[in-house]
Design a protein around this motif. Structure first.
Motif, mmCIF file in Angstrom:
data_model
loop_
_atom_site.group_PDB
_atom_site.id
_atom_site.type_symbol
_atom_site.label_atom_id
_atom_site.label_comp_id
_atom_site.label_asym_id
_atom_site.label_seq_id
_atom_site.Cartn_x
_atom_site.Cartn_y
_atom_site.Cartn_z
ATOM 1 N N ALA A 1 4.156 -90.895 -38.123
ATOM 2 C CA ALA A 1 4.582 -90.606 -39.502
ATOM 3 C C ALA A 1 5.260 -91.827 -40.121
ATOM 4 O O ALA A 1 5.040 -92.147 -41.294
ATOM 5 C CB ALA A 1 5.522 -89.401 -39.531
ATOM 6 N N VAL A 2 6.062 -92.524 -39.337
ATOM 7 C CA VAL A 2 6.720 -93.739 -39.838
ATOM 8 C C VAL A 2 5.689 -94.846 -39.991
ATOM 9 O O VAL A 2 5.674 -95.562 -41.007
ATOM 10 C CB VAL A 2 7.880 -94.162 -38.910
ATOM 11 C CG1 VAL A 2 8.467 -95.505 -39.346
ATOM 12 C CG2 VAL A 2 8.968 -93.090 -38.892
ATOM 13 N N ARG A 3 4.801 -94.993 -39.015
ATOM 14 C CA ARG A 3 3.740 -96.013 -39.125
ATOM 15 C C ARG A 3 2.881 -95.776 -40.364
ATOM 16 O O ARG A 3 2.499 -96.713 -41.059
ATOM 17 C CB ARG A 3 2.861 -95.996 -37.876
ATOM 18 C CG ARG A 3 3.548 -96.515 -36.647
ATOM 19 C CD ARG A 3 2.642 -96.314 -35.435
ATOM 20 N NE ARG A 3 3.304 -96.728 -34.233
ATOM 21 C CZ ARG A 3 2.897 -97.741 -33.483
ATOM 22 N NH1 ARG A 3 1.829 -98.431 -33.790
ATOM 23 N NH2 ARG A 3 3.565 -98.064 -32.406
ATOM 24 N N PHE A 4 2.588 -94.505 -40.618
ATOM 25 C CA PHE A 4 1.792 -94.146 -41.788
ATOM 26 C C PHE A 4 2.481 -94.632 -43.062
ATOM 27 O O PHE A 4 1.861 -95.274 -43.908
ATOM 28 C CB PHE A 4 1.591 -92.624 -41.822
ATOM 29 C CG PHE A 4 0.797 -92.144 -42.987
ATOM 30 C CD1 PHE A 4 -0.591 -92.214 -42.981
ATOM 31 C CD2 PHE A 4 1.407 -91.592 -44.098
ATOM 32 C CE1 PHE A 4 -1.335 -91.759 -44.051
ATOM 33 C CE2 PHE A 4 0.671 -91.134 -45.173
ATOM 34 C CZ PHE A 4 -0.709 -91.219 -45.151
ATOM 35 N N ASN A 5 3.759 -94.327 -43.190
ATOM 36 C CA ASN A 5 4.474 -94.741 -44.393
ATOM 37 C C ASN A 5 4.652 -96.252 -44.456
ATOM 38 O O ASN A 5 4.574 -96.833 -45.540
ATOM 39 C CB ASN A 5 5.809 -94.003 -44.495
ATOM 40 C CG ASN A 5 5.617 -92.590 -45.019
ATOM 41 O OD1 ASN A 5 4.796 -92.355 -45.907
ATOM 42 N ND2 ASN A 5 6.351 -91.646 -44.464
ATOM 43 N N LEU A 6 4.859 -96.896 -43.329
ATOM 44 C CA LEU A 6 4.930 -98.362 -43.334
ATOM 45 C C LEU A 6 3.623 -98.957 -43.854
ATOM 46 O O LEU A 6 3.627 -99.824 -44.736
ATOM 47 C CB LEU A 6 5.215 -98.891 -41.927
ATOM 48 C CG LEU A 6 6.617 -98.668 -41.372
ATOM 49 C CD1 LEU A 6 6.655 -98.986 -39.879
ATOM 50 C CD2 LEU A 6 7.645 -99.493 -42.125
ATOM 51 N N ASP A 7 2.501 -98.477 -43.312
ATOM 52 C CA ASP A 7 1.194 -98.975 -43.753
ATOM 53 C C ASP A 7 0.949 -98.644 -45.222
ATOM 54 O O ASP A 7 0.480 -99.471 -45.996
ATOM 55 C CB ASP A 7 0.063 -98.379 -42.909
ATOM 56 C CG ASP A 7 -0.004 -98.960 -41.505
ATOM 57 O OD1 ASP A 7 0.662 -99.975 -41.236
ATOM 58 O OD2 ASP A 7 -0.735 -98.392 -40.677
ATOM 59 N N ARG A 8 1.261 -97.435 -45.578
ATOM 60 C CA ARG A 8 1.000 -96.970 -46.945
ATOM 61 C C ARG A 8 1.807 -97.760 -47.968
ATOM 62 O O ARG A 8 1.331 -98.008 -49.072
ATOM 63 C CB ARG A 8 1.327 -95.483 -47.028
ATOM 64 C CG ARG A 8 0.995 -94.860 -48.335
ATOM 65 C CD ARG A 8 0.971 -93.374 -48.264
ATOM 66 N NE ARG A 8 2.239 -92.785 -47.902
ATOM 67 C CZ ARG A 8 2.622 -91.589 -48.306
ATOM 68 N NH1 ARG A 8 1.833 -90.876 -49.082
ATOM 69 N NH2 ARG A 8 3.772 -91.106 -47.930
ATOM 70 N N PHE A 9 3.017 -98.161 -47.593
ATOM 71 C CA PHE A 9 3.881 -98.845 -48.534
ATOM 72 C C PHE A 9 3.926 -100.352 -48.328
ATOM 73 O O PHE A 9 4.719 -101.056 -48.939
ATOM 74 C CB PHE A 9 5.292 -98.258 -48.489
ATOM 75 C CG PHE A 9 5.296 -96.767 -48.730
ATOM 76 C CD1 PHE A 9 4.497 -96.186 -49.699
ATOM 77 C CD2 PHE A 9 6.079 -95.941 -47.966
ATOM 78 C CE1 PHE A 9 4.489 -94.824 -49.912
ATOM 79 C CE2 PHE A 9 6.088 -94.566 -48.173
ATOM 80 C CZ PHE A 9 5.281 -94.007 -49.150
ATOM 81 N N GLY A 10 3.052 -100.871 -47.431
ATOM 82 C CA GLY A 10 2.938 -102.309 -47.252
ATOM 83 C C GLY A 10 4.136 -102.943 -46.581
ATOM 84 O O GLY A 10 4.629 -103.977 -47.036
ATOM 85 N N MET A 11 4.597 -102.327 -45.503
ATOM 86 C CA MET A 11 5.759 -102.836 -44.776
ATOM 87 C C MET A 11 5.430 -102.897 -43.284
ATOM 88 O O MET A 11 4.605 -102.134 -42.786
ATOM 89 C CB MET A 11 6.959 -101.919 -44.998
ATOM 90 C CG MET A 11 7.311 -101.726 -46.465
ATOM 91 S SD MET A 11 8.503 -100.399 -46.715
ATOM 92 C CE MET A 11 10.005 -101.304 -46.447
ATOM 93 N N ARG A 12 6.102 -103.799 -42.587
ATOM 94 C CA ARG A 12 5.935 -103.896 -41.139
ATOM 95 C C ARG A 12 7.301 -104.175 -40.527
ATOM 96 O O ARG A 12 8.066 -104.978 -41.056
ATOM 97 C CB ARG A 12 4.966 -105.015 -40.786
ATOM 98 C CG ARG A 12 4.756 -105.145 -39.265
ATOM 99 C CD ARG A 12 3.801 -106.257 -38.898
ATOM 100 N NE ARG A 12 2.488 -105.985 -39.453
ATOM 101 C CZ ARG A 12 1.642 -106.911 -39.889
ATOM 102 N NH1 ARG A 12 1.970 -108.177 -39.829
ATOM 103 N NH2 ARG A 12 0.470 -106.587 -40.378
ATOM 104 N N ILE A 13 7.567 -103.487 -39.407
ATOM 105 C CA ILE A 13 8.767 -103.778 -38.633
ATOM 106 C C ILE A 13 8.360 -103.904 -37.171
ATOM 107 O O ILE A 13 7.318 -103.400 -36.759
ATOM 108 C CB ILE A 13 9.860 -102.689 -38.793
ATOM 109 C CG1 ILE A 13 9.381 -101.333 -38.260
ATOM 110 C CG2 ILE A 13 10.315 -102.593 -40.234
ATOM 111 C CD1 ILE A 13 10.477 -100.272 -38.209
#
Length: 159
Positions: A26-38
């Motif tokens: 779920a976090v990976r999905f939102n990271l990808d969707r919003f153009g972020m990487r950690i």
């Protein structure tokens, strides 16, 4: 739509996320969707409650929450890891958005796992977050992903 009552985890993720030690889909999905990487290290520097909060953000489209996810993650990383999420380009046409074609990586991962790939009809019946999960779990086509088969079973694609 507001935040989920609890961290959004698939059944197969409960054990493999090791109490949110690893970044849930779920976090990976939102990271990808919003153009972020950690990084995993950055994730693990966040207190458990912050990780749980990030995993409660919806995976449905909600313009109001998009900025809140961004801001929450940025503030958490600044406070606890003295860093910021890396900004990446969003994929305008991710394979999981298309219900009309089973991605080649999913077909290949199915083969590596010794199971049949989902039929086009069954792929189309999955919701987009389920399609995202299978696409994400099948990125590496050289070896079997240990969560791929459990995900296929959970989504009713294999017995």
């Amino acid at each position: 739509m507001g935040l989920y009552d609890a961290a959004r985890l698939f059944g197969f993720e409960v054990e493999s996320s090791d109490n949110l030690r690893f970044i849930p889909l779920a976090v990976r999905f939102n990271l990808d969707r919003f153009g972020m990487r950690i990084t995993l290290d950055e994730w693990q520097q966040l207190p458990y409650d912050d990780r749980a909060l990030l995993a409660r953000f919806p995976v449905e489209d909600d313009v109001e929450l998009e900025k809140n996810f961004d801001l929450a993650l940025e503030e958490m990383l600044k406070t606890h890891a003295n860093t910021a999420p890396e900004k990446i380009a969003r994929d305008p046409e991710p394979v999981w958005m298309h219900a009309d074609a089973v991605p080649e990586t999913v077909i290949r991962q199915s083969s590596l796992s010794g199971i049949s790939a989902p039929s086009l009809d069954r792929w189309g019946q999955l919701d987009r977050f389920q399609r995202y999960a299978l696409a994400k779990l099948s990125r590496n086509t050289d070896k079997v992903n240990h969560d791929f088969l459990p995900a296929m079973k959970e989504f009713g694609l294999v017995e």
